[in-house]
Design an enzyme around this catalytic site. Structure first.
Site, PDB file in Angstrom:
ATOM      1  N   HIS B 142      47.953  34.797  46.548  1.00  0.00           N
ATOM      2  CA  HIS B 142      46.696  35.339  45.997  1.00  0.00           C
ATOM      3  C   HIS B 142      46.190  36.502  46.867  1.00  0.00           C
ATOM      4  CE1 HIS B 142      42.573  35.179  44.327  1.00  0.00           C
ATOM      5  NE2 HIS B 142      42.205  35.383  45.585  1.00  0.00           N
ATOM      6  N   GLU B 143      46.211  36.312  48.181  1.00  0.00           N
ATOM      7  CA  GLU B 143      45.712  37.367  49.083  1.00  0.00           C
ATOM      8  C   GLU B 143      46.599  38.608  49.031  1.00  0.00           C
ATOM      9  OE1 GLU B 143      42.828  37.149  50.175  1.00  0.00           O
ATOM     10  OE2 GLU B 143      42.526  35.013  49.824  1.00  0.00           O
ATOM     11  N   HIS B 146      45.790  40.675  46.103  1.00  0.00           N
ATOM     12  CA  HIS B 146      44.638  41.557  46.331  1.00  0.00           C
ATOM     13  C   HIS B 146      45.091  42.876  46.961  1.00  0.00           C
ATOM     14  CE1 HIS B 146      41.203  39.288  45.080  1.00  0.00           C
ATOM     15  NE2 HIS B 146      41.425  38.277  45.895  1.00  0.00           N
ATOM     16  N   GLU B 223      39.550  38.725  40.918  1.00  0.00           N
ATOM     17  CA  GLU B 223      39.999  37.442  41.476  1.00  0.00           C
ATOM     18  C   GLU B 223      40.971  36.749  40.520  1.00  0.00           C
ATOM     19  OE1 GLU B 223      39.558  36.016  44.413  1.00  0.00           O
ATOM     20  OE2 GLU B 223      38.354  37.710  45.108  1.00  0.00           O
TER      21      GLU B 223
END
Lengths: 191, 308
Positions: B142-143, B146, B223
Site C-alpha cells: 500500500h505504501e 502511494h 487511499e
C-alpha cells in the site's frame, strides 16, 4: 420457509435468502486459504447447543429424540446428548461421516425441537473441522442465522488471526457471517 | 481486456477526476475573488507557492524529523528491506532511498518523498510486532503504491488552494481587526469597500472549507487507489484486509464472553449500528476501514490474481 424462520417465526428474521443456512457451510469444504495448500476439512461430529428449560423434553433428551421420524429422510447420524456443566445448557452431539447427512439431521432435530415449542431454547449449531491444521469450529448462531469462526487454543485462548482469516473465507463464499463483535466464545464444546 | 477491468477501477478514476475538476473550479473562484478584492495577487500566490514548494521538497526530511523515525540499513532489518525491494521491483519503481522505523507501539506506516527516486517508507515497531509477514507485505505494498502514484506530489499541490485560502483568511482577519476593511473612512466610498471586503472574506472562508472537503475526498480516493495498487503488487488483497483488521482494532472487537452469557442477558441481540459522524467522515483523509476491507475482499473474490 427456512428452518430458522420456522423456529423463530416473526421474532427473528434471518437476513439471508438461504433456505438452509446450515448447508451453506459446505461451500468451504476442501477450500484452501490464500498462499496455503492445506484444505479445510470437516470432522464427523457437530452439535446443537440448547439452553435448558423446565420442559420435560430436557429431562431425557435422548429418549425424546428417539421419537423423531422425519418424513423425507431418516436420521442416519449417531446422536447423543449431554448436559453442560456451565450456563444451564445442553449439547446434542451428532456423528456422521457424511457431512451433508449430518447437516440434514441437525436440521431435522432442530425442526423437531421447534415443533415442540422449544425453538427459543436453541442457541447455535456448531461444526468442527480443520483449518490450516488447527482444530476450528464454525458456529451458526440461531438468533441471527449467521456463522462465525471459533478457534480455541490452549489456556482458554483463541487464535483470533485464524478466526479472521476463516471469517474472510466464509464471507468470500457468500456465507452469512456475524459481525466481529458477536464472535462469542464457547467454553465446553464436547467434541 | 479482463486484466484491464480488474487492474483499474474506472469508477474510482471518474470520482477522482470529478473531485479534481471541482478543485479546479474552487481555484478559479479563489483567483476571481483575489482579482475583485484588489489584494496583492502575486504576493499571496507567491507566498503560497513558496510554502508548498518547501513542503514538497523537504517532506521526507520533515516527516522523519517530526515522527522520530530512524533510518535502518539492510543489515539491521534484512527482512523489511528485502520485502520493500521485492515489492518495488514488482511495482516497477526504484527501491525507496530510505527505510525507517519509528519506535512506537501503535501499528502504523507511511510513505513520503516528492518522487519515487526520493522516497521514504517508514513503519512503526508496533506494526512489525503485530503483523505477520503476509500482512506486513500488504501494508508495504500500500505504501509503495502511494509512491508509485506520486500521491505526495498530488496531495501537496492539491492542497495549495487551502494554503492560499488559509493565508488570505488570516490576512483578512487582521485587516478587519485593525482596519475595519476601510469602513471607518468617512470620505469616499469607504462603506462600499468595506462591504466588498466583507464579501471577499466570506467567499474565502467558504472556499477554504469547500477545498478542505474536496482535498479530504481526493485523499480518500487516493487511499483506495493505493489499496488496489498495493494488492496487485502483493498478489493478495486479503493480506492488506487482514492487516487493516488488526490495525483498526477489529480483532479487539471479538468478545471473550461465552455465547450463553449473552443469550441470557439479551435474547434478541439487538445491537445498534454505530452511526458515524457525517462531518467527521467528510473531513477524514482516509476512507472507513470497513469500506477498504470490503473493496479488498471483493478483489479477492474476483480471483483477479489469476489474471496477473
Amino acid at each position: 420457509m427456512g428452518l430458522l424462520k420456522s423456529i423463530f417465526g416473526k421474532r427473528n428474521k434471518p437476513k439471508s435468502d438461504e433456505s438452509d443456512i446450515l448447508s451453506t457451510i459446505l461451500r468451504v469444504e476442501n477450500l484452501t486459504f490464500p498462499k496455503s495448500t492445506e484444505k479445510i476439512t470437516f470432522s464427523v461430529k457437530s452439535a446443537l447447543l440448547l439452553n435448558t428449560s423446565d420442559d420435560p423434553f430436557f429431562e431425557n433428551i435422548d429418549a425424546s429424540l428417539k421419537n423423531i421420524h422425519p418424513e423425507q429422510q431418516p436420521i442416519t447420524s449417531k446422536i447423543i446428548s449431554m448436559k453442560s456443566g456451565e450456563y444451564d445448557s445442553s449439547w446434542i452431539v451428532f456423528e456422521n461421516p457424511i457431512m451433508q447427512k449430518m447437516i440434514n439431521d441437525v436440521n431435522s432435530v432442530s425442526s423437531h425441537i421447534a415443533n415442540l415449542g422449544l425453538g427459543s431454547t436453541m442457541t447455535a449449531a456448531i461444526f468442527k473441522g480443520m483449518a490450516k491444521n488447527e482444530p476450528s469450529y464454525w458456529v451458526c448462531n440461531y438468533r441471527s442465522a449467521k456463522f462465525y469462526p471459533l478457534v480455541p487454543t490452549d489456556n482458554n485462548q483463541r487464535d483470533n488471526n485464524l478466526e479472521m482469516e476463516i471469517g474472510d473465507l466464509l464471507t468470500s463464499k457468500g456465507i452469512p457471517v456475524e459481525p466481529h463483535a458477536n464472535w462469542y466464545s464457547l467454553s465446553d464444546i464436547p467434541f | 481486456m479482463q486484466r484491464n477491468s480488474i487492474g483499474k477501477d474506472h469508477q474510482l478514476t471518474i470520482r477522482m477526476v470529478m473531485t479534481g475538476l471541482m478543485l479546479f473550479v474552487a481555484y478559479i473562484a479563489l483567483f476571481g475573488i483575489l482579482l475583485i478584492s484588489g489584494l496583492p495577487l502575486f504576493l499571496v500566490l507567491g507566498m503560497g507557492i513558496a510554502m508548498v514548494f518547501f513542503q514538497y521538497f523537504m517532506s521526507d526530511k520533515l516527516v522523519l524529523k517530526t515522527t522520530g523515525a530512524k533510518p535502518v540499513t539492510a543489515e539491521e532489518q534484512p527482512k523489511l528491506h528485502g520485502m520493500i525491494e521485492r515489492l518495488s521491483i514488482v511495482g516497477g519503481i526504484p527501491k525507496p532511498r530510505t527505510v525507517a522505523i519509528m519506535d512506537i507501539e501503535a501499528p502504523n506506516a507511511f510513505a513520503t518523498g516528492r518522487s519515487p527516486n526520493h522516497a521514504t517508507v517508514a513503519v512503526t515497531t508496533g506494526l512489525l510486532n503485530r503483523l505477520n509477514d503476509d500482512e506486513l507485505e500488504g501494508v508495504i505494498g500500500h505504501e509503495l503504491a502511494h509512491i508509485k502514484n506520486r500521491d505526495v506530489m498530488v496531495m501537496t499541490w492539491a492542497s495549495l488552494i487551502v494554503v492560499i485560502a488559509g493565508f488570505l483568511m488570516q490576512m483578512l482577519f487582521w485587516m478587519s481587526l485593525f482596519g475595519g476593511f476601510g469602513g471607518h473612512r468617512r470620505e469616499g466610498n469607504g462603506g462600499q469597500a468595506a462591504m466588498i471586503m466583507m464579501a471577499v472574506y466570506v467567499g474565502v472562508i467558504v472556499i477554504y472549507f469547500v477545498s478542505q472537503i474536496l482535498i479530504s475526498t481526493l485523499s480518500r480516493y487516493r487511499e483506495l487507489a493505493a489499496d488496489r495498487e498495493g494488492a496487485i503488487m502483493t498478489g493478495s488483497p486479503s493480506n492488506l484486509a487482514s492487516a487493516l483488521n488488526k490495525i483498526s482494532g477489529q480483532i479487539a472487537q471479538i468478545p471473550e464472553k461465552d455465547l450463553r452469557q449473552v443469550e441470557h442477558a439479551n435474547a434478541f441481540f439487538i445491537i445498534p449500528a454505530l452511526q458515524g459522524n457525517a462531518i467527521a467522515s467528510l473531513m477524514s483523509s482516509h476512507p472507513k476501514t470497513e469500506v477498504r476491507i470490503d473493496r479488498l475482499m471483493e478483489m479477492q473474490r474476483q480471483n483477479w490474481h489469476l489474471l496477473r
